[in-house]
Design a protein around this motif. Structure first.
Motif, PDB file in Angstrom:
ATOM      1  N   ASP A  12       0.808  -1.213   0.000  1.00  0.00           N
ATOM      2  CA  ASP A  12       0.000   0.000   0.000  1.00  0.00           C
ATOM      3  C   ASP A  12       0.843   1.266   0.000  1.00  0.00           C
ATOM      4  O   ASP A  12       0.310   2.366   0.024  1.00  0.00           O
ATOM      5  CB  ASP A  12      -0.913   0.025   1.240  1.00  0.00           C
ATOM      6  CG  ASP A  12      -1.866  -1.157   1.244  1.00  0.00           C
ATOM      7  OD1 ASP A  12      -2.186  -1.651   0.140  1.00  0.00           O
ATOM      8  OD2 ASP A  12      -2.268  -1.586   2.328  1.00  0.00           O
ATOM      9  N   ALA A  13       2.191   1.093   0.010  1.00  0.00           N
ATOM     10  CA  ALA A  13       3.119   2.229   0.041  1.00  0.00           C
ATOM     11  C   ALA A  13       2.889   3.120   1.239  1.00  0.00           C
ATOM     12  O   ALA A  13       3.086   4.317   1.206  1.00  0.00           O
ATOM     13  CB  ALA A  13       3.019   3.048  -1.249  1.00  0.00           C
ATOM     14  N   SER A  25       9.289   1.630   2.565  1.00  0.00           N
ATOM     15  CA  SER A  25       9.833   1.931   1.245  1.00  0.00           C
ATOM     16  C   SER A  25      11.244   2.484   1.336  1.00  0.00           C
ATOM     17  O   SER A  25      12.089   2.200   0.478  1.00  0.00           O
ATOM     18  CB  SER A  25       8.924   2.934   0.527  1.00  0.00           C
ATOM     19  OG  SER A  25       8.783   4.126   1.287  1.00  0.00           O
ATOM     20  N   ASP A 248       4.079   8.923   1.471  1.00  0.00           N
ATOM     21  CA  ASP A 248       3.015   8.304   0.684  1.00  0.00           C
ATOM     22  C   ASP A 248       3.354   8.509  -0.786  1.00  0.00           C
ATOM     23  O   ASP A 248       2.931   9.485  -1.414  1.00  0.00           O
ATOM     24  CB  ASP A 248       1.658   8.917   1.016  1.00  0.00           C
ATOM     25  CG  ASP A 248       0.519   8.236   0.270  1.00  0.00           C
ATOM     26  OD1 ASP A 248       0.775   7.196  -0.377  1.00  0.00           O
ATOM     27  OD2 ASP A 248      -0.617   8.748   0.321  1.00  0.00           O
ATOM     28  N   THR A 249       4.132   7.595  -1.346  1.00  0.00           N
ATOM     29  CA  THR A 249       4.610   7.762  -2.715  1.00  0.00           C
ATOM     30  C   THR A 249       3.473   7.675  -3.732  1.00  0.00           C
ATOM     31  O   THR A 249       3.598   8.197  -4.845  1.00  0.00           O
ATOM     32  CB  THR A 249       5.673   6.705  -3.043  1.00  0.00           C
ATOM     33  OG1 THR A 249       5.134   5.395  -2.801  1.00  0.00           O
ATOM     34  CG2 THR A 249       6.910   6.900  -2.181  1.00  0.00           C
ATOM     35  N   THR A 250       2.366   7.012  -3.374  1.00  0.00           N
ATOM     36  CA  THR A 250       1.255   6.902  -4.324  1.00  0.00           C
ATOM     37  C   THR A 250       0.641   8.263  -4.630  1.00  0.00           C
ATOM     38  O   THR A 250      -0.004   8.433  -5.670  1.00  0.00           O
ATOM     39  CB  THR A 250       0.165   5.969  -3.767  1.00  0.00           C
ATOM     40  OG1 THR A 250      -0.303   6.483  -2.508  1.00  0.00           O
ATOM     41  CG2 THR A 250       0.717   4.569  -3.557  1.00  0.00           C
ATOM     42  N   ALA A 251       0.836   9.232  -3.746  1.00  0.00           N
ATOM     43  CA  ALA A 251       0.287  10.570  -3.964  1.00  0.00           C
ATOM     44  C   ALA A 251       1.149  11.403  -4.902  1.00  0.00           C
ATOM     45  O   ALA A 251       0.777  12.527  -5.247  1.00  0.00           O
ATOM     46  CB  ALA A 251       0.141  11.294  -2.626  1.00  0.00           C
ATOM     47  N   HIS A 252       2.292  10.875  -5.303  1.00  0.00           N
ATOM     48  CA  HIS A 252       3.221  11.640  -6.142  1.00  0.00           C
ATOM     49  C   HIS A 252       3.616  10.858  -7.390  1.00  0.00           C
ATOM     50  O   HIS A 252       4.751  10.930  -7.844  1.00  0.00           O
ATOM     51  CB  HIS A 252       4.467  12.005  -5.323  1.00  0.00           C
ATOM     52  CG  HIS A 252       4.174  12.701  -4.040  1.00  0.00           C
ATOM     53  ND1 HIS A 252       3.780  14.017  -3.976  1.00  0.00           N
ATOM     54  CD2 HIS A 252       4.189  12.256  -2.753  1.00  0.00           C
ATOM     55  CE1 HIS A 252       3.578  14.361  -2.718  1.00  0.00           C
ATOM     56  NE2 HIS A 252       3.812  13.314  -1.949  1.00  0.00           N
ATOM     57  N   ARG A 253       2.664  10.119  -7.938  1.00  0.00           N
ATOM     58  CA  ARG A 253       2.976   9.286  -9.094  1.00  0.00           C
ATOM     59  C   ARG A 253       3.403  10.115 -10.297  1.00  0.00           C
ATOM     60  O   ARG A 253       4.304   9.720 -11.041  1.00  0.00           O
ATOM     61  CB  ARG A 253       1.761   8.426  -9.446  1.00  0.00           C
ATOM     62  CG  ARG A 253       1.492   7.313  -8.441  1.00  0.00           C
ATOM     63  CD  ARG A 253       0.189   6.599  -8.749  1.00  0.00           C
ATOM     64  NE  ARG A 253      -0.063   5.534  -7.784  1.00  0.00           N
ATOM     65  CZ  ARG A 253      -1.208   4.875  -7.691  1.00  0.00           C
ATOM     66  NH1 ARG A 253      -2.206   5.176  -8.524  1.00  0.00           N
ATOM     67  NH2 ARG A 253      -1.369   3.920  -6.795  1.00  0.00           N
ATOM     68  N   ARG A 309       7.841   3.217  -7.609  1.00  0.00           N
ATOM     69  CA  ARG A 309       6.599   2.942  -8.351  1.00  0.00           C
ATOM     70  C   ARG A 309       6.333   1.441  -8.474  1.00  0.00           C
ATOM     71  O   ARG A 309       5.177   1.011  -8.502  1.00  0.00           O
ATOM     72  CB  ARG A 309       6.673   3.571  -9.744  1.00  0.00           C
ATOM     73  CG  ARG A 309       6.589   5.095  -9.747  1.00  0.00           C
ATOM     74  CD  ARG A 309       6.410   5.608 -11.161  1.00  0.00           C
ATOM     75  NE  ARG A 309       5.108   5.212 -11.694  1.00  0.00           N
ATOM     76  CZ  ARG A 309       4.798   5.255 -12.988  1.00  0.00           C
ATOM     77  NH1 ARG A 309       5.704   5.651 -13.879  1.00  0.00           N
ATOM     78  NH2 ARG A 309       3.600   4.895 -13.397  1.00  0.00           N
ATOM     79  N   PRO A 312       4.885  -1.216  -4.809  1.00  0.00           N
ATOM     80  CA  PRO A 312       3.563  -1.755  -4.446  1.00  0.00           C
ATOM     81  C   PRO A 312       3.184  -2.996  -5.239  1.00  0.00           C
ATOM     82  O   PRO A 312       2.373  -3.797  -4.772  1.00  0.00           O
ATOM     83  CB  PRO A 312       2.623  -0.578  -4.760  1.00  0.00           C
ATOM     84  CG  PRO A 312       3.476   0.634  -4.707  1.00  0.00           C
ATOM     85  CD  PRO A 312       4.810   0.196  -5.235  1.00  0.00           C
ATOM     86  N   ARG A 313       3.731  -3.155  -6.443  1.00  0.00           N
ATOM     87  CA  ARG A 313       3.412  -4.318  -7.262  1.00  0.00           C
ATOM     88  C   ARG A 313       4.305  -5.515  -6.946  1.00  0.00           C
ATOM     89  O   ARG A 313       4.007  -6.637  -7.370  1.00  0.00           O
ATOM     90  CB  ARG A 313       3.556  -3.968  -8.743  1.00  0.00           C
ATOM     91  CG  ARG A 313       2.712  -2.790  -9.184  1.00  0.00           C
ATOM     92  CD  ARG A 313       2.965  -2.454 -10.647  1.00  0.00           C
ATOM     93  NE  ARG A 313       2.249  -1.242 -11.038  1.00  0.00           N
ATOM     94  CZ  ARG A 313       2.331  -0.700 -12.255  1.00  0.00           C
ATOM     95  NH1 ARG A 313       3.093  -1.288 -13.174  1.00  0.00           N
ATOM     96  NH2 ARG A 313       1.647   0.402 -12.530  1.00  0.00           N
TER      97      ARG A 313
END
Length: 408
Positions: A12-13, A25, A248-253, A309, A312-313
């Motif tokens: 979920d990063a 991370s 929260d890296t997902t907020a900075h894709r 990036r 999370p995968r």
């Protein structure tokens, strides 16, 4: 053992993992950087010719050159910058932790830097004169002075330092092209490299004497060139830490995607120029260094953006790399110790007898062993062995609950 909450953070990063509010991370990225550093450093630990900027004469096969070019192109001068970025980022985490606990930060951090310097000097004299811990100790003082700097000012200062360093190498290139001899660094001849390697396969006293001699020769390079480059990367890490961008890296894709595009296009172009110049005359090397100083940080940023990036995968990869990343200092020193036992008179004395492809395989095997050891160790302890000592010194008391008790 690490909790289920800790296991769920990488997919979920999310920022916080396990005990001690660690950022999963960041630990995984640190482990990734540690692998890259080992693959680069092992060549310098295995042969004095590499420290002299030359190819080992015993290995001239096409595969040997393919590996040299690949390591120089994709890894060299990128991963120590990534590690330096994380040093600056971790500095902001330590500042925040001290503020939350109501502790005076400066005395703690100065003790920590003193411990890093002592470890670095011992590492440089006994194992590897290419040590970077002493540089971190010096750069840490600069971070302490600049700790109230704004993120924007930190980025501008980092850019300015990088530009000045690049201009310095341009000046060296011009002076060399004009006929001035600027080649004398560590060992600028094959004969000198061979003499150095002969000392490193000798006894303890010979090895230490040779390490001290090399330290005296690279001191100027370390102070005036590597130090500012490390500080620039640390300042970027400090800026990112102040902005909380890795929480929260997902907020900075989108930002990460832009870093990838710029980093891989400009960074790889500069790395190719640097690689092509690395095995040529001194003037060409200086031009290559000038270009690499500007473009290597971009490629390192692209690596970090891609890693974050993908994380999370690939949760399993994140968990694998987070363990050695949590005890990176212990593993960094252990890497030099293991390589010294393989290549110098401390052990098998295989200096100049291992080909570049085999060096890379050895590096991967050593890191794989460190992954297993780190995971085993952290099931029973909160900190790596050297991290535990450094924490003891930082807080001036024995760390609480160093050993994790079994659940139930």
């Amino acid at each position: 053992m690490r909790s289920q909450q800790a296991r769920s953070t990488i997919p979920d990063a999310a920022p916080v993992t396990g005990r001690g509010s660690r950022i999963a991370s960041v630990d995984a990225l640190r482990g990734f950087a540690l692998l890259g550093i080992l693959v680069v450093n092992i060549a310098f630990l295995a042969s004095g010719y590499r420290m002299a900027g030359q190819a080992e004469p015993a290995f001239n096969a096409p595969l040997d050159w393919a590996v040299r070019w690949a390591v120089t192109l994709f890894l060299e001068n990128k991963f120590y910058l990534l590690f330096s970025f994380l040093f600056g980022y971790s500095f902001t985490l330590q500042l925040g932790s001290a503020a939350r606990q109501g502790r005076r930060f400066t005395p703690m951090f100065v003790r920590r830097l003193g411990g890093l310097f002592v470890l670095g000097m011992a590492h440089a004299v006994l194992l590897f004169p290419g040590d970077i811990l002493t540089t971190y100790a010096a750069v840490g003082i600069a971070l302490l002075v600049l700790r109230r700097i704004t993120p924007r000012a930190a980025v501008l200062l980092a850019a300015g330092l990088t530009a000045l360093l690049a201009l310095a190498f341009v000046l060296l290139a011009v002076m060399t092209s004009a006929g001035l001899d600027m080649s004398h660094t560590v060992a600028d001849t094959a004969a000198e490299a061979a003499r150095s390697d002969a000392a490193l396969v000798g006894g303890f006293a010979q090895i230490v004497e040779e390490h001290v001699r090399k330290l005296s020769l690279i001191l100027v390079l370390r102070v005036f060139f590597q130090g500012p480059a490390v500080l620039a990367a640390c300042l970027i890490g400090l800026a990112v830490g102040k902005l909380g961008l890795l929480h929260d890296t997902t907020a900075h894709r989108n930002a990460l995607r832009k870093l990838q595009w710029i980093g891989f296009t400009v960074g790889l172009s500069g790395a190719l120029f640097y690689t092509a110049s690395a095995w040529t005359g001194t003037a060409h090397k200086f031009w290559g260094e000038a270009v690499d100083l500007v473009t290597a940080p971009l490629l390192a940023a692209a690596y970090a953006a891609t890693f974050l990036r993908l994380l999370p995968r690939l949760p399993r990869l994140g968990h694998i790399l987070a363990a050695p990343g949590r005890m990176a200092l212990s593993n960094y020193l252990a890497q030099s110790l293991i390589c010294s036992l393989i290549f110098t008179g401390y052990g098998f004395a295989l200096m100049d007898r291992v080909s570049p492809p085999l060096e890379v395989l050895i590096a991967c095997a050593v890191f794989a062993a460190q992954v297993g050891y780190s995971r085993w160790w952290l099931r029973r302890h909160r900190y790596g062995p050297v991290e535990w000592w450094l924490r003891h010194l930082t807080y001036w008391r024995r760390p609480a609950s160093a050993v994790i008790q079994p659940d139930g």
